[in-house]
Design a protein around this motif. Sequence first.
Motif, short mmCIF file in Angstrom:
data_model
loop_
_atom_site.label_atom_id
_atom_site.label_comp_id
_atom_site.label_asym_id
_atom_site.label_seq_id
_atom_site.Cartn_x
_atom_site.Cartn_y
_atom_site.Cartn_z
N PHE B 342 26.25 26.18 30.93
CA PHE B 342 25.71 26.84 29.74
C PHE B 342 26.82 27.42 28.89
O PHE B 342 26.80 27.33 27.66
N GLY B 343 27.83 28.02 29.57
CA GLY B 343 28.98 28.55 28.84
C GLY B 343 29.64 27.47 28.01
O GLY B 343 30.02 27.68 26.85
N ALA B 344 29.77 26.28 28.60
CA ALA B 344 30.44 25.18 27.91
C ALA B 344 29.67 24.76 26.65
O ALA B 344 30.27 24.58 25.58
N ILE B 345 28.34 24.65 26.77
CA ILE B 345 27.60 24.20 25.58
C ILE B 345 27.57 25.30 24.52
O ILE B 345 27.66 25.02 23.32
N LEU B 346 27.47 26.55 25.00
CA LEU B 346 27.44 27.65 24.03
C LEU B 346 28.76 27.71 23.26
O LEU B 346 28.79 27.80 22.03
N TRP B 347 29.82 27.62 24.02
CA TRP B 347 31.16 27.67 23.43
C TRP B 347 31.33 26.52 22.44
O TRP B 347 31.70 26.72 21.28
N ASP B 348 31.04 25.34 22.90
CA ASP B 348 31.22 24.15 22.06
C ASP B 348 30.35 24.22 20.80
O ASP B 348 30.76 23.79 19.72
N SER B 349 29.15 24.81 20.96
CA SER B 349 28.25 24.86 19.81
C SER B 349 28.75 25.85 18.76
O SER B 349 28.39 25.76 17.59
N LEU B 350 29.59 26.79 19.20
CA LEU B 350 30.08 27.81 18.25
C LEU B 350 31.40 27.43 17.60
O LEU B 350 31.87 28.11 16.69
N VAL B 351 32.01 26.36 18.12
CA VAL B 351 33.29 25.94 17.56
C VAL B 351 33.10 24.66 16.76
O VAL B 351 32.79 23.62 17.35
N PRO B 352 33.26 24.72 15.47
CA PRO B 352 33.14 23.49 14.70
C PRO B 352 34.30 22.55 14.99
O PRO B 352 35.39 23.01 15.35
N GLY B 353 34.09 21.29 14.91
CA GLY B 353 35.17 20.33 15.14
C GLY B 353 35.21 19.87 16.58
O GLY B 353 34.45 20.34 17.43
N ILE B 354 36.10 18.94 16.83
CA ILE B 354 36.12 18.28 18.13
C ILE B 354 36.83 19.13 19.18
O ILE B 354 36.42 19.20 20.33
N MET B 355 37.88 19.82 18.79
CA MET B 355 38.70 20.51 19.78
C MET B 355 38.06 21.83 20.20
O MET B 355 37.51 22.56 19.37
N MET B 356 38.14 22.12 21.49
CA MET B 356 37.67 23.41 21.99
C MET B 356 38.75 24.44 21.67
O MET B 356 39.93 24.17 21.85
N SER B 357 38.32 25.59 21.21
CA SER B 357 39.31 26.59 20.84
C SER B 357 38.96 27.92 21.50
O SER B 357 37.79 28.24 21.70
N THR B 358 40.00 28.65 21.85
CA THR B 358 39.77 29.99 22.40
C THR B 358 39.95 31.05 21.31
O THR B 358 39.82 32.23 21.58
N ASP B 359 40.24 30.58 20.12
CA ASP B 359 40.44 31.51 19.01
C ASP B 359 39.08 31.99 18.49
O ASP B 359 38.34 31.24 17.87
N LEU B 360 38.76 33.27 18.79
CA LEU B 360 37.43 33.79 18.45
C LEU B 360 37.15 33.74 16.95
O LEU B 360 36.01 33.64 16.53
N SER B 361 38.23 33.79 16.14
CA SER B 361 38.01 33.81 14.69
C SER B 361 37.43 32.49 14.20
O SER B 361 36.88 32.40 13.12
N GLN B 362 37.58 31.46 15.04
CA GLN B 362 37.04 30.15 14.63
C GLN B 362 35.55 29.99 14.98
O GLN B 362 34.92 29.04 14.57
N PHE B 363 35.05 30.93 15.79
CA PHE B 363 33.64 30.82 16.18
C PHE B 363 32.73 31.00 14.97
O PHE B 363 32.94 31.90 14.16
N SER B 364 31.76 30.14 14.84
CA SER B 364 30.81 30.30 13.73
C SER B 364 29.48 29.65 14.10
O SER B 364 29.39 28.94 15.10
N LEU B 365 28.52 29.89 13.26
CA LEU B 365 27.21 29.28 13.49
C LEU B 365 27.05 28.00 12.66
O LEU B 365 25.94 27.51 12.47
N GLN B 366 28.18 27.48 12.23
CA GLN B 366 28.16 26.33 11.34
C GLN B 366 27.37 25.15 11.91
O GLN B 366 26.61 24.50 11.21
N ASN B 367 27.53 24.90 13.22
CA ASN B 367 26.81 23.77 13.85
C ASN B 367 25.29 23.97 13.79
O ASN B 367 24.54 23.02 13.59
#
Lengths: 352, 586
Positions: B342-367
């Motif tokens: 669940f963590g993986a899908i939540l994380w991936d859903s909040l990061v736009p683009g292909i690469m997984m990022s740990t940069d919180l500033s990139q998190f968005s609800l864009q998806n």
Amino acid sequence: MKVSVKNLVKRYGETTAVDDISFVAEDGEFTTLLGPSGCGKTTTLRSIAGLERPDGGQITIGDTVLSDPSKNIFIPTQERNVGFVFQNFNVWPHLTVFENVAYPLRVRNYSEDEIEEKVMNVLKLTGLEDFRDRPSTQLSGGQQARVNVCRAIVYEPDLLLFDEPLTGLDRNLRHQMRYEIKRIQSDVGITTVYVTHSQPEAMTLADKIILMNPDGKIAQQGTADDLYYKPDSKFVFDFFGGSVEIEGTVTNPEGIQTDIGLFSVDVSPFDAGSSAIIGFRPESVQIGKEGAVNNWKGEVEDINFLGSTYEFFISVGDVTIRARQPRSGDIQEGRTVNFHIVPDDIFTYRPY
Amino acid sequence: MSMPDINNLSWNELKYKYIPETRDQRIILLSIFFSLLIVIILPIGSILVFSFADSFPITDGEFGFTLRHYTYLFENLSLLYEITLNSFIYAAGATFLAITVGTFAAFFTVKYLNDSMWVQLLMLIPYGIPSVAALVGWVILLGDVGVLTEAVIAVFNLSSSPWDIRSIWGMIFVEGVHTAPIAFLLMFPAIRNIPAAMDEASFTAGANRIRTFRQIILPVVWPSVLSTLLFLFVRTMATVTTPAVLGVPERIFTFGTAIPYIFLSGADLSYSKALSFSVFMIAITTVFILYYLKAQSAEDQFTTVLGAGRSEPRRYDSTILKQGLGITFVGAYLVIAGLLPFGAILWDSLVPGIMMSTDLSQFSLQNYVALFAGNAQGTFAWRRALWNTILVGVIVPTTGMLICMLIAYANQIIDIAFSKTFVFVASVPLAIPGIARSMGFLSVFIQTPIYGTWFILFIAYHGVALPIGMRYASPALTRIGSENVEVSLASGAGLIRSFRSILLPLISKDFIAGWMHTYVTVIRNVSIPILLYTAGSEVIAIELLTVLRAGYANTASTMAVIITLLSILPHIILQYWRVSGGLRGR
């Protein structure tokens, strides 16, 4: 309304639960169906209610035939206009006291005003008027029993049926409810058939008792007095308290000869030389008294204090006689006493 | 109300038994009959009949019988053998993993953690994540370029991935981990019901705990283990989702995927072959179901000897260390089966683009915005799928539970004609794999106007709903008994009014529990809609499977989060009721 059961038969596979029984409950009469477990009394009641489908016989209420398998008549329960009070109170927990009682009236499409009036009338009759809006989950056992009765009488059914409604209550409440049911029934004046296995309950409540035996037949029917004082079989005698039984041989015309001597009783129903059983109740044994006949002498083996009475065990030869009287007087264990049994209080039967 | 023995019935009595007299009886009988006819009897019957039709769909009304489609199956024995072998290995592996985890957790919870309600709840929660959503998580974590795969390669300086999730082992791992809560659910009461005297007799005879476990506990629970094994095996053998995502890309086909991805796919598309394969599959599962029923009757006999629920189990002296170990095990399971995917899908859903990022500033609800705006990659029908899912998710459990309550009412309270047969028929879908039932609906309705509409899904999901609903309806009505209805009848109400005004309110909690169980199962179900959906009747589970297989990770993980959120809350409430003792007999 008068209820008539004629030659009722109900079978479950090979077992005959109710075997050709007939009785009448007169208009306004309180009739109890009494008997041991499995005697078919509840099946009879459920057949009257239409919850069981009889295999034979006819049940009528007034002039209406409720069921008659030979004519393929069977009126469904909901069309019989009977009130039924079940053993488990089945007060519906999702409804208030008022709504529980109002349900049969809502089913019958009464107006709100009529519902209010009729429900409050029966709640007042049972002292529940202050509980009308209480959730039924917050009622005591006695209150649930009353709601159960209210729900069964609110629509003024032609007949009220009770299936051992006091079984789940404690002793005191059971006594109280007994009188309350009797009072309500007599106030409303509704014909009632009441099933119980409790002999005191039947004797307290009933105008008429129908005693059923384990074979699903009627053993005897009549008033409580009739069944207690004039039992016409050993089963009835035993069921109503029973007591001392001694087997003997009929010696026409004197009486019945037993191991402890001759009992002077009416032996007209028996052939000379045949076996017979003598039965009498403990309260018919009169210690310290003497009559023209049926006098004995025995040793007091044991005395039990039962609260309102004393119970004495008196040995005469190899037979122990049980006697009961209100005071012990000067009777003590080990003493020899004289006692007398009134001939009219002695019952005689053929052995099974 | 009791009924007379049928052998001694007169004509009148027979007429009474089989011909309903009142209007309410007729309505109840006909409602149940037509529901079961459409939902169960017609689809299953039609698989059998049409598998012998020389062509399907039938055109020009010409219908000839042939064995050709069966001979085709057995002429291509290597394909059949491969599918069967894959299915068996997959089911056996996943079952073994699930039952090992489930039994160990159940044993520890009973013996060392005093039936802890919270531990039970934690073990059951991961099942609230639909497997199609969890799969998205596992692909993100363990795929060729998955987060954990990359991490392991980096840490151990490997040249390539040490595992391949798109393999039969990957399928076994994912399915096994997500089936463990069911194994736990089935094994927990079996271990809980072993009376203390069993263990104590062994201890007083001088045996230690290990010997007691091996020689007493295990043999005593063995019938339960066996019936659980068989149940899970049959259930897993024909699952669609996991093999579709992890097996099909590598051409590993199983019972669940053979129909949609071999027989109904590509240029060789053949409904007839799919139908005959369905019959083959039903025959195999029936054999296992018969063994399952046999194992269950052995389990029941053991239960009789042991006296279910009458005595407390023996609790073992528990040190902080042992409790800690147990809690760590359950915690680890929760992390692996729940938090990681669940963590993986939540994380991936909040990061736009292909690469997984740990940069919180990139998190968005864009998806999420893109999905609801209709701009998300790989899907055109998301909003329609969401609407359809909610529609079937709300309506099917409601009608399904009503039908089940009505069947149980007919059988247990009013003993209406054929009611025992109805109860049996309602549970038949348990023995028929979902994909085969789906094939059945397809064969019944493909030539009717309802094919391709939302309505065919509505009908078909009832095949899922009825066996679940019966598990709640039968115990509920046993508990309520017939007297409440008899009071209502004596009050003058008919059978339907008594059902509506008295029975339904009295069993409302069971109704809601069954409703939630059905809802959670329906919205995640893939095997039914996979053959029945068309443009216009999509559902989320299918839309998600499609975008996942097409490789649109962001869209898939966003959908996965949403379907998990739709499923997890009712699942947790249901499991809370279950473990807190609010629901009995399920």
